[in-house]
Scaffold this active site. Structure first.
Site, PDB file in Angstrom:
ATOM      1  N   ASP A  20       0.857  -1.190   0.000  1.00 36.96           N
ATOM      2  CA  ASP A  20       0.000   0.000   0.000  1.00 36.96           C
ATOM      3  C   ASP A  20       0.892   1.240   0.000  1.00 36.96           C
ATOM      4  O   ASP A  20       1.734   1.388   0.869  1.00 36.96           O
ATOM      5  CB  ASP A  20      -0.886  -0.032   1.250  1.00 36.96           C
ATOM      6  CG  ASP A  20      -1.660   1.272   1.444  1.00 36.96           C
ATOM      7  OD1 ASP A  20      -1.939   1.958   0.434  1.00 36.96           O
ATOM      8  OD2 ASP A  20      -1.988   1.593   2.613  1.00 36.96           O
ATOM      9  N   ASN A  22      -0.441   4.580  -0.376  1.00 36.16           N
ATOM     10  CA  ASN A  22      -1.090   5.850   0.005  1.00 36.16           C
ATOM     11  C   ASN A  22      -1.777   5.792   1.371  1.00 36.16           C
ATOM     12  O   ASN A  22      -2.562   6.671   1.719  1.00 36.16           O
ATOM     13  CB  ASN A  22      -2.092   6.302  -1.079  1.00 36.16           C
ATOM     14  CG  ASN A  22      -3.251   5.321  -1.216  1.00 36.16           C
ATOM     15  OD1 ASN A  22      -3.222   4.246  -0.624  1.00 36.16           O
ATOM     16  ND2 ASN A  22      -4.254   5.698  -1.981  1.00 36.16           N
ATOM     17  N   ASP A  24      -4.093   3.938   2.704  1.00 36.38           N
ATOM     18  CA  ASP A  24      -5.508   3.612   2.934  1.00 36.38           C
ATOM     19  C   ASP A  24      -5.697   2.160   3.381  1.00 36.38           C
ATOM     20  O   ASP A  24      -6.830   1.693   3.544  1.00 36.38           O
ATOM     21  CB  ASP A  24      -6.363   3.920   1.695  1.00 36.38           C
ATOM     22  CG  ASP A  24      -6.014   3.046   0.494  1.00 36.38           C
ATOM     23  OD1 ASP A  24      -5.050   2.239   0.602  1.00 36.38           O
ATOM     24  OD2 ASP A  24      -6.679   3.150  -0.542  1.00 36.38           O
ATOM     25  N   ASP A  28      -1.905  -1.415  -3.745  1.00 36.07           N
ATOM     26  CA  ASP A  28      -2.288  -0.702  -4.971  1.00 36.07           C
ATOM     27  C   ASP A  28      -1.271  -0.929  -6.091  1.00 36.07           C
ATOM     28  O   ASP A  28      -0.199  -1.514  -5.868  1.00 36.07           O
ATOM     29  CB  ASP A  28      -2.489   0.795  -4.679  1.00 36.07           C
ATOM     30  CG  ASP A  28      -1.431   1.343  -3.745  1.00 36.07           C
ATOM     31  OD1 ASP A  28      -0.235   1.163  -4.057  1.00 36.07           O
ATOM     32  OD2 ASP A  28      -1.774   1.928  -2.684  1.00 36.07           O
ATOM     33  N   ASP A  97      -6.427 -11.234 -14.692  1.00 32.52           N
ATOM     34  CA  ASP A  97      -7.366 -12.286 -14.331  1.00 32.52           C
ATOM     35  C   ASP A  97      -8.612 -12.101 -15.183  1.00 32.52           C
ATOM     36  O   ASP A  97      -9.188 -11.018 -15.210  1.00 32.52           O
ATOM     37  CB  ASP A  97      -7.713 -12.177 -12.837  1.00 32.52           C
ATOM     38  CG  ASP A  97      -7.955 -13.523 -12.196  1.00 32.52           C
ATOM     39  OD1 ASP A  97      -8.761 -14.292 -12.739  1.00 32.52           O
ATOM     40  OD2 ASP A  97      -7.339 -13.804 -11.138  1.00 32.52           O
ATOM     41  N   ASP A 198     -10.378 -17.509 -14.797  1.00 33.75           N
ATOM     42  CA  ASP A 198     -11.138 -17.906 -13.611  1.00 33.75           C
ATOM     43  C   ASP A 198     -12.211 -18.957 -13.945  1.00 33.75           C
ATOM     44  O   ASP A 198     -12.956 -18.791 -14.916  1.00 33.75           O
ATOM     45  CB  ASP A 198     -11.810 -16.652 -13.037  1.00 33.75           C
ATOM     46  CG  ASP A 198     -12.371 -16.838 -11.649  1.00 33.75           C
ATOM     47  OD1 ASP A 198     -11.590 -17.125 -10.732  1.00 33.75           O
ATOM     48  OD2 ASP A 198     -13.602 -16.690 -11.479  1.00 33.75           O
ATOM     49  N   GLU A 239      -8.187 -21.874 -14.871  1.00 34.86           N
ATOM     50  CA  GLU A 239      -8.447 -22.417 -13.544  1.00 34.86           C
ATOM     51  C   GLU A 239      -9.500 -23.496 -13.721  1.00 34.86           C
ATOM     52  O   GLU A 239     -10.643 -23.219 -14.053  1.00 34.86           O
ATOM     53  CB  GLU A 239      -8.959 -21.354 -12.575  1.00 34.86           C
ATOM     54  CG  GLU A 239      -9.048 -21.903 -11.150  1.00 34.86           C
ATOM     55  CD  GLU A 239     -10.089 -21.221 -10.267  1.00 34.86           C
ATOM     56  OE1 GLU A 239     -10.036 -21.439  -9.052  1.00 34.86           O
ATOM     57  OE2 GLU A 239     -10.966 -20.511 -10.785  1.00 34.86           O
ATOM     58  N   HIS A 312      -4.396 -17.478  -3.836  1.00 39.08           N
ATOM     59  CA  HIS A 312      -5.258 -16.687  -2.942  1.00 39.08           C
ATOM     60  C   HIS A 312      -6.452 -17.513  -2.462  1.00 39.08           C
ATOM     61  O   HIS A 312      -7.262 -17.016  -1.695  1.00 39.08           O
ATOM     62  CB  HIS A 312      -5.753 -15.448  -3.692  1.00 39.08           C
ATOM     63  CG  HIS A 312      -6.653 -15.807  -4.827  1.00 39.08           C
ATOM     64  ND1 HIS A 312      -6.197 -16.491  -5.939  1.00 39.08           N
ATOM     65  CD2 HIS A 312      -7.985 -15.641  -5.006  1.00 39.08           C
ATOM     66  CE1 HIS A 312      -7.223 -16.713  -6.745  1.00 39.08           C
ATOM     67  NE2 HIS A 312      -8.313 -16.205  -6.215  1.00 39.08           N
ATOM     68  N   ASP A 313      -6.576 -18.736  -2.955  1.00 42.28           N
ATOM     69  CA  ASP A 313      -7.684 -19.602  -2.527  1.00 42.28           C
ATOM     70  C   ASP A 313      -7.210 -20.697  -1.573  1.00 42.28           C
ATOM     71  O   ASP A 313      -8.007 -21.570  -1.217  1.00 42.28           O
ATOM     72  CB  ASP A 313      -8.341 -20.274  -3.744  1.00 42.28           C
ATOM     73  CG  ASP A 313      -9.115 -19.290  -4.599  1.00 42.28           C
ATOM     74  OD1 ASP A 313      -9.610 -18.284  -4.069  1.00 42.28           O
ATOM     75  OD2 ASP A 313      -9.216 -19.534  -5.819  1.00 42.28           O
TER      76      ASP A 313
END
Ligand code: GLC
Ligand code: CA
Length: 533
Positions: A20, A22, A24, A28, A97, A198, A239, A312-313
């Protein structure tokens, strides 16, 4: 197929948790740009970005509201173009993706489609009348409930295989296919090199909403290939859950003109009773190697495997398949050395190169993932488990285990953000990029050496034939052969010592090892060696 596909070493970035810039609390595109030199030094030549399009975030970006823009939390299209340019300067291609089984319900197409039955976008989605006042079929959606959601305004159900905020697109409609072809060309013309696709084997369905694997799926993919992907020489990785090697070949065989390759995840179902992610059981370590070898052999002639163990799964491989407590370095590097010596496109998930283990989630509200909350409800509804047992099961299987931010430094929030991170950070001593960069005996430096060798040795590339020589009592040996050159990959998948396998020639030279001296008289706990004969 162009050669670069086959030599790809792809690094998957989950943008929300990378870096990150900035404050938040959300990673990003500028954070990714800043880390491109790090990725070049690691030795990857492509990155795949999980979705960073505009999205309400019901499924963390896999619910896309606009296919042609960047979500404001991630940056702008100009940032994205800058990322493409900086990546290219560093010899790195960018894959996006491609999430085209469904859109977000907030996508313009769906907003229109649900206005009336005669709206021009109505047929972009799949609508059914009630049957006897009920859902048209009893199928369950991936994140709970029926796959059919009632739409009050128009008095019909729409299909969603995932959450109700992810309505499935109607691929039978030629207009939908044309929109997707145009969208793919839009990104490829901009300079994107390809896509991770995906749940791509879900596109074709029958009346009941069941997924069909067959002619229609093949013809949809062939159209995308002919009208967009093929002419651009794009790399595509599908996938694809639950395929056999024969089915995978039908999607990826060189003659087919469909996908370049597809993931196989069979080994990632081990350690879970019946593949159920909330039901732990000990990992069958012999099967782990056997399954990988089965796929190497099954795809050998016409296609190209994808080598993967995290995403990420998935929870972290070290926690699932390694020995997180006693041998974190040895087991993380052994798994890597065993997998990435094989023939195929290497895919590495962010943080895997640091040998990360699962973060600790103390309470339910530390989680963010829709599937995890649904898992909680389902486990609770069985009435079989205490609150504590349920939390232990979520800790074991949750997708959030792989989604916490990368610990870059030993500073506050691991240097991920100067603000409040969107999900907890986990920063453990010895597991940050800052510490590992300086430590020659770190997982990071092992990956750097390993990937450099993968590129340098012809036998480890496309031409190197794979053969499993032995896999017994948690010791395995396989070879990669190209011309006169043979590379032996020897792995000890156990916390005990064993005899050094006699099938490896005595004069073979160690080129990679996860123990300092690379001895070849005995195999030590979780030792891995690459030897050249
Ligand atoms: C894929 C993605 C996963 C997502 C699902 C629905 O499996 O990897 O994160 O939830 O598709 O898009
Ligand atoms: Ca940010």
């Amino acid at each position: 197929m162009k050669q670069w596909h086959k030599d790809s070493i792809v690094y998957q970035i989950y943008p929300k948790s990378y870096l990150d810039t900035n404050g938040d609390g959300i990673g990003d595109l500028r954070g990714i740009i800043r880390k491109i030199p790090y990725l070049q030094e690691l030795g990857v030549n492509a990155v795949w970005l999980s979705p960073c399009y505009p999205s309400p975030g019901d499924d963390n970006g896999y619910d896309i509201a606009d296919y042609r823009d960047i979500g404001p939390e991630y940056g702008t299209l100009d940032d994205f173009k800058e990322l493409l340019a900086v990546a290219e300067e560093h010899g790195i291609r960018v894959l996006m993706d491609l999430v085209v089984n469904h859109t977000s319900d907030e996508h313009y197409w769906f907003q229109e489609a649900r206005k009336s039955r005669d709206n021009p976008y109505r047929d972009y989605y799949i609508w059914r009348d009630p049957v006897d006042g009920h859902e048209p079929s009893e199928n369950k959606a991936a994140f709970g409930g029926s796959i059919w959601e009632w739409d009050e305004t128009t008095g019909q159900y729409y299909l969603h295989l995932f959450s109700k905020k992810q309505p499935d697109l109607n691929w039978e409609n030629p207009k939908v296919r044309q929109e997707i072809v145009d969208m793919i060309n839009y990104w490829l013309d901009m300079g994107v090199a390809g896509f991770r696709c995906d749940v791509i084997n879900n596109l074709a369905k029958n009346e009941d909403g069941d997924i069909l694997f067959g002619d229609r799926l093949h013809s949809y993919l062939h159209q995308l290939h002919t009208e967009a992907l093929g002419p651009h020489g794009a790399l595509t990785i599908g996938e694809t859950w639950g395929l056999t090697p024969t089915q995978a070949l039908a999607l990826t065989g060189e003659e087919r003109g469909e996908l370049t390759s597809s993931f196989q995840f069979e080994h990632l179902l081990l350690g879970r009773i019946g593949g159920d992610k909330w039901m732990p059981e000990p990992v069958d370590r012999t099967a782990f190697v056997d399954i990988l070898a089965k796929w190497e052999n099954g795809l050998a002639n016409d296609s190209y495997p994808v080598l993967v163990m995290e995403s990420h799964d998935q929870p972290r491989a070290l926690s699932r398949f390694g020995d997180r407590d006693k041998f974190p370095y040895e087991s993380a590097t052994m798994l890597a050395g065993m997998l990435y010596g094989m023939r195929g496109i290497a895919v590495i998930y962010q943080g895997q190169e640091l040998g990360l283990h699962d973060p600790t989630f103390a309470t339910l509200d530390e989680y963010r993932d829709i599937e995890t909350f649904n898992g909680y409800k389902e486990l609770k509804a069985t009435g079989k488990y205490s609150e504590e047992e349920i939390l232990a099961r979520l800790q074991f299987g949750s997708r959030d285990c792989g989604r916490t931010p990368i610990p870059w430094t030993t500073g506050k929030e691991g240097g991920f953000t100067s603000g409040t991170p969107w999900i907890k950070t986990q920063v453990d001593k010895g597991f940050t990029a800052e510490e590992q960069d300086k430590d020659p005996q770190s997982v990071l430096n092992f990956y750097r050496k390993m990937l450099a060798l993968r590129k340098a040795e012809a036998a480890l590339g496309d031409g190197g034939v794979f053969e499993l020589v032995m896999n017994k009592d948690h010791t395995s040996v396989y070879t990669r052969t190209c011309g006169d050159e043979v590379i032996y990959v020897v792995s000890r998948y156990d916390e005990t010592e064993a005899a050094f396998p006699a099938c490896v020639p005595a004069d073979a030279k160690v080129i990679l090892s996860n123990y300092e001296d690379g001895k070849t008289d005995v195999l030590r706990p979780y030792e891995v060696l690459w030897l050249k004969a």
